[in-house]
Scaffold this active site. Structure first.
Site, PDB file in Angstrom:
ATOM      1  N   HIS A  39     -10.061   1.221   1.813  1.00  0.00           N
ATOM      2  CA  HIS A  39      -9.544   2.537   2.205  1.00  0.00           C
ATOM      3  C   HIS A  39     -10.685   3.506   2.532  1.00  0.00           C
ATOM      4  O   HIS A  39     -10.562   4.348   3.417  1.00  0.00           O
ATOM      5  CB  HIS A  39      -8.690   3.162   1.089  1.00  0.00           C
ATOM      6  CG  HIS A  39      -7.257   2.742   1.087  1.00  0.00           C
ATOM      7  ND1 HIS A  39      -6.408   2.943   2.152  1.00  0.00           N
ATOM      8  CD2 HIS A  39      -6.514   2.144   0.127  1.00  0.00           C
ATOM      9  CE1 HIS A  39      -5.197   2.469   1.856  1.00  0.00           C
ATOM     10  NE2 HIS A  39      -5.236   1.977   0.630  1.00  0.00           N
ATOM     11  N   HIS A  83      -9.304  -3.625  -2.211  1.00  0.00           N
ATOM     12  CA  HIS A  83      -8.267  -2.898  -1.472  1.00  0.00           C
ATOM     13  C   HIS A  83      -8.626  -1.406  -1.403  1.00  0.00           C
ATOM     14  O   HIS A  83      -8.511  -0.770  -0.344  1.00  0.00           O
ATOM     15  CB  HIS A  83      -6.907  -3.094  -2.164  1.00  0.00           C
ATOM     16  CG  HIS A  83      -5.770  -2.334  -1.568  1.00  0.00           C
ATOM     17  ND1 HIS A  83      -4.702  -2.942  -0.955  1.00  0.00           N
ATOM     18  CD2 HIS A  83      -5.520  -0.989  -1.509  1.00  0.00           C
ATOM     19  CE1 HIS A  83      -3.838  -2.022  -0.526  1.00  0.00           C
ATOM     20  NE2 HIS A  83      -4.318  -0.816  -0.856  1.00  0.00           N
ATOM     21  N   GLU A  84      -9.114  -0.869  -2.538  1.00  0.00           N
ATOM     22  CA  GLU A  84      -9.456   0.568  -2.575  1.00  0.00           C
ATOM     23  C   GLU A  84     -10.699   0.867  -1.754  1.00  0.00           C
ATOM     24  O   GLU A  84     -10.754   1.853  -1.022  1.00  0.00           O
ATOM     25  CB  GLU A  84      -9.656   1.041  -4.020  1.00  0.00           C
ATOM     26  CG  GLU A  84      -8.459   0.836  -4.932  1.00  0.00           C
ATOM     27  CD  GLU A  84      -7.143   1.231  -4.286  1.00  0.00           C
ATOM     28  OE1 GLU A  84      -6.147   0.526  -4.547  1.00  0.00           O
ATOM     29  OE2 GLU A  84      -7.095   2.196  -3.511  1.00  0.00           O
ATOM     30  N   CYS A 119       0.853  -1.192   0.000  1.00  0.00           N
ATOM     31  CA  CYS A 119       0.000   0.000   0.000  1.00  0.00           C
ATOM     32  C   CYS A 119       0.888   1.239   0.000  1.00  0.00           C
ATOM     33  O   CYS A 119       1.884   1.304   0.723  1.00  0.00           O
ATOM     34  CB  CYS A 119      -0.903   0.006   1.237  1.00  0.00           C
ATOM     35  SG  CYS A 119      -2.051   1.397   1.275  1.00  0.00           S
TER      36      CYS A 119
HETATM   37  O1  LIG Z   1      -4.652   1.972  -2.191  1.00  0.00           O
HETATM   38  C1  LIG Z   1      -3.838   1.768  -3.299  1.00  0.00           C
HETATM   39  N1  LIG Z   1      -2.461   1.696  -2.995  1.00  0.00           N
HETATM   40  O2  LIG Z   1      -2.086   1.650  -1.743  1.00  0.00           O
HETATM   41  C2  LIG Z   1      -1.630   1.097  -4.034  1.00  0.00           C
HETATM   42  C3  LIG Z   1      -1.552  -0.414  -3.979  1.00  0.00           C
HETATM   43  C4  LIG Z   1      -2.758  -1.053  -4.570  1.00  0.00           C
HETATM   44  C5  LIG Z   1      -2.839  -2.541  -4.385  1.00  0.00           C
HETATM   45  C6  LIG Z   1      -1.705  -3.324  -4.158  1.00  0.00           C
HETATM   46  C7  LIG Z   1      -1.845  -4.705  -3.997  1.00  0.00           C
HETATM   47  C8  LIG Z   1      -3.100  -5.292  -4.047  1.00  0.00           C
HETATM   48  C9  LIG Z   1      -4.212  -4.511  -4.276  1.00  0.00           C
HETATM   49  C10 LIG Z   1      -4.073  -3.139  -4.443  1.00  0.00           C
HETATM   50 NI    NI Z   2      -3.594   1.160  -0.461  1.00  0.00          NI
END
Ligand SMILES: OCN(O)CCCc1ccccc1
Ligand code: NI
Length: 203
Positions: free
Chosen positions: A177, A173-174, A130
């Site tokens: 957040h 993942h987003e 992240c």
């Molecule tokens: O929030 C987005 N950010 O932190 C970038 C990394 C995005 C991400 C990385 C690995 C698996 C899913 C999503």
């Molecule tokens: Ni992230």
């Protein structure tokens, strides 16, 4: 332009807030923020530009990560294009550009809701990272392998998309957040690489 200095890090309380819903029509600043977040992803996925501006590559960026606690996230999942010769810089650049030109999923998702998800779990075999978490947090991050996602785009149009595997993982993942959840919250503390049986390992 969003740079790494604009991205807040774990410990900043904004990352643990439940973000506010976005109202339409978007304000000027929210329209600009959407553009800037997607631009960050595009630039960060170009090896030369990422190096020039000192950006960590990202396939997603959520507004709370730039200290704006609203339900908006940019997602840019490139297609998996490999360079002909990974040691040839031009090949690498060409592949990165091609990968971005026909993305698996690309949009700014606003007020996203996962309306249904598979019982089948999926996790990236490499774990997750992240932009807001500087240290490595090794371990599987179990998520739904397939999701049906409803969201609004910057013009206020409703979308309903079915995603699976990598794009589904990225969107979860987003969306985490936007709910004050970070990826490592899902990692098994006792056994980070233990996964419930028949969890699909992705990538
Ligand atoms: O929030 C987005 N950010 O932190 C970038 C990394 C995005 C991400 C990385 C690995 C698996 C899913 C999503
Ligand atoms: Ni992230």
């Amino acid at each position: 332009m969003i740079l790494m200095d604009n991205i807040i890090r774990d410990g900043n309380p904004t990352l643990r807030k439940y973000a506010d819903k976005v109202t339409f029509p978007l304000s000027q600043e929210h329209q600009q923020l959407a553009k800037d977040m997607m631009e960050y992803l595009e630039v960060s996925q170009n090896p030369d530009l990422a190096e020039k501006y000192g950006l960590r590559a990202g396939v997603g960026l959520a507004a709370p990560q730039v200290d704006v606690s609203i339900q908006m996230a940019a997602v840019l999942v490139p297609s998996p294009v490999e360079p002909d010769d990974p040691d040839n810089h031009d090949d690498v650049l060409k592949a990165a550009q091609e990968a971005q030109d026909n993305p698996v999923f690309k949009d700014v998702i606003i007020n996203p809701v996962i309306v249904s998800q598979s019982v089948q779990l999926g996790a990236l075999s490499e774990g997750e990272g992240c932009l807001s978490v500087d240290e490595d947090k090794p371990g599987y991050v179990p998520r739904a392998d397939r999701i049906t996602l409803r969201y609004q785009d910057v013009d206020g149009n409703d979308h309903k998309v079915r995603l699976k595997n990598y794009p589904a993982i990225v969107c979860q993942h987003e969306i985490d957040h936007l709910h004050g959840v970070l990826f490592y919250d899902h990692i098994n503390k006792e056994q980070p690489f233990a996964a419930e049986e028949n969890t699909l390992l992705i990538g």
